[in-house]
Design an enzyme around this catalytic site. Sequence first.
Site, PDB file in Angstrom:
ATOM      1  N   HIS A 248     -12.865  16.711  -4.312  1.00  0.00           N
ATOM      2  CA  HIS A 248     -13.245  14.740  -3.799  1.00  0.00           C
ATOM      3  C   HIS A 248     -12.936  14.074  -5.223  1.00  0.00           C
ATOM      4  O   HIS A 248     -14.114  14.499  -5.846  1.00  0.00           O
ATOM      5  CB  HIS A 248     -14.883  15.064  -3.069  1.00  0.00           C
ATOM      6  CG  HIS A 248     -15.190  13.543  -2.897  1.00  0.00           C
ATOM      7  ND1 HIS A 248     -15.294  12.653  -3.239  1.00  0.00           N
ATOM      8  CD2 HIS A 248     -14.983  13.209  -1.716  1.00  0.00           C
ATOM      9  CE1 HIS A 248     -15.369  11.630  -2.848  1.00  0.00           C
ATOM     10  NE2 HIS A 248     -15.501  11.943  -1.834  1.00  0.00           N
ATOM     11  N   ARG A 268     -16.927   3.200  -2.748  1.00  0.00           N
ATOM     12  CA  ARG A 268     -15.385   2.146  -3.542  1.00  0.00           C
ATOM     13  C   ARG A 268     -14.999   1.806  -1.925  1.00  0.00           C
ATOM     14  O   ARG A 268     -14.111   0.487  -2.166  1.00  0.00           O
ATOM     15  CB  ARG A 268     -14.108   3.490  -3.349  1.00  0.00           C
ATOM     16  CG  ARG A 268     -14.303   3.835  -4.661  1.00  0.00           C
ATOM     17  CD  ARG A 268     -13.609   5.347  -5.607  1.00  0.00           C
ATOM     18  NE  ARG A 268     -14.444   6.514  -4.274  1.00  0.00           N
ATOM     19  CZ  ARG A 268     -13.476   7.401  -3.901  1.00  0.00           C
ATOM     20  NH1 ARG A 268     -11.966   6.943  -3.749  1.00  0.00           N
ATOM     21  NH2 ARG A 268     -13.650   8.488  -3.286  1.00  0.00           N
TER      22      ARG A 268
END
Length: 626
Positions: A248, A268
Amino acid sequence: INEVEHLSCDVLVIGAGGAGLRAAVEARLAGKSVIVISKSLFGKAHTVMAEGGAAAAMGNVNANDNWQVHFRDTMRGGKFLNNYRMAELHAQEAPDRIWELETYGALFDRTADGRISQRNFGGHEYPRLAHVGDRTGLELIRTLQQKLVSLQQDDEAAGESRDRLQVIDETTITELFTAGGAVKGAFGYRRGTGRFMAIAAPAIVLATGGIGRSFKVTSNSWEYTGDGHALALRAGAKLINMEFIQFHPTGMVWPPSVRGILVTESVRGDGGVLKNSDGERFMFGYIPEVFKAQYADNPDEADRWYTDPDHNRRPPELLPRDEVARAINAEVKAGRGTEHGGVYLDIASRRSAEYIRERLPSMHHQFKELADVDITAAPMEVGPTCHYIMGGIEVDADTTASAVAGLFAAGEVSGGMHGSNRLGGNSLSDLLVFGKRAGEYAAAHASAAESPKLSEAEIAAAVEDALRPFGNDGENPYALQDAMQQINGRLVGIIRRAGELEEALTELAALEERIANVTAIGGRAYNPGWHLALDLRNMYVCSVATAMAALERDESRGGHTREDAPGMDPQWRKVNLVASLEDGAVRLERKAVPAMTPELLGLFEQTELSKYMTPEEYQSSPTEEE
Ligand code: FAD
């Protein structure tokens, strides 16, 4: 006291995360007696940690969304290595599984007009993740647990024993019993007392999650040691795609005690951007050719996308995870990282404090408590962390059956669905869709099978195996785990090279005997050293399968990056690497990836397919004939 507790049921579910609980519900609804086992406390599984949400093409926020678009995104994310049938079933059934959760009592966040809200995530064309703030997994587990309890109460009301749906937590399964190519039960121990348990069952669902603890920097918690992967291998099933591990892009990097803990992609999705130490929003320089049509190449367009997604391309911060993780790695390597070896993730300068606190309450809390950073005022420092394994037990797409009769697998422990890279949000939906299917087919299998008997001899052998570390005079299990984590992190990590992978295999081989001789001290009650000693062989066999497959696949694709073989090779796209055990040693074979049906191929433009496939493959798609 080597007394063994004897139990039996129709369907044994190993693992009480989302996949296991959903399977248990389905098997019980089919009238079967069910036992669910979990290594940690009931309710504590990776599923409960899931933050961002569950991907399902409900079209609530953008009506253009549908299962075909979700299918396309999933295949793109997996670089077309996915088992297409799993991706198809997943995209088609995920919305129903989410709705069904609401009928069980889940309450997702809402849109202004009262529908289930959906948020943006990397690789998903439309807002698609059904969520509850950034605590979606908690709601999912809470709801499934509540459903289990209500089924137990139904049993009681009908005058039946609660034993028809039992949950046994803090219990680790160490062995599966088989006879004539079929499973017939499992063996394990209660962590609190060290007491042994043997369970006879004609159908078993493995739902044990991932392998992340084989790496030092990981978002995974202690129990993810590849147990289900290894149990399946030892029982005669096969693992596919073990080379594909998802790093990740955003784990915490500071302070050292929290390194690896996840920073959700929702940061994000909700407007956060990545910057290097020069203050540059660097992702614009990392958009690969295959994604150029879908991702904005300048900040203005990227920012407009949040409010007008139909007329602008997506921000490159929302590229699939493998791309973002590699980009961060490259920036740090080029000397543009932060003081502690990460990059900056900034939402503070882009959204109001109120918005951040409402949308990302857990992240706000996490950074305040663990790093003394207020994310509404300052950027976060982030870097890649081992998060998820795409590889897992090879299963039939429709039934989740493995190569061993009666053995089924669902959730992270199974392989194929996500190809070479999983899109965020696709795991929670995966485990609901295939957890249900596993429960259904395991129940059907149990109906047709005889009740198995476990022999004293095989139970005695399992007891002896479990007690072996107490008789050994070898090393401390923590030292061995650390050695394995170092090998994996250093040589089988985010960027790989042939020579280093060979080195990893040599170093791992040198660990094998040390692991066989690992020593536990003390008694059997609450003895984590002994528990780890038993887990080590599982981590070992998974690590070897990963390193072997990573060496064999000399191309780069999704969660497997070979510096010495950059770029995707269309010939490799057709190949799955399949691991099995032969005389205790991992063996690899190549197997063809099932070819997509012409109807599904027709969902893509040929120009896109040509970036992944050989001409013979994509020219069979119907768009060619039109
Ligand atoms: P898990 O939920 O991992 O459960 C495994 C179960 O198996 C546990 O009960 C464990 O105790 C048990 N077990 C393991 N070994 C044994 C054994 N030997 N004997 C008995 N029991 C055993 N995915 C998304 O889609 N969206 C997200 O927003 C998201 N966020 C995430 C955040 C974090 C921090 C993490 C770590 C993962 C996240 N993921 C997310 C991934 C997702 O949560 C997992 O992939 C998913 O929950 C796996 O579910 P599962 O049911 O397969 O296994």
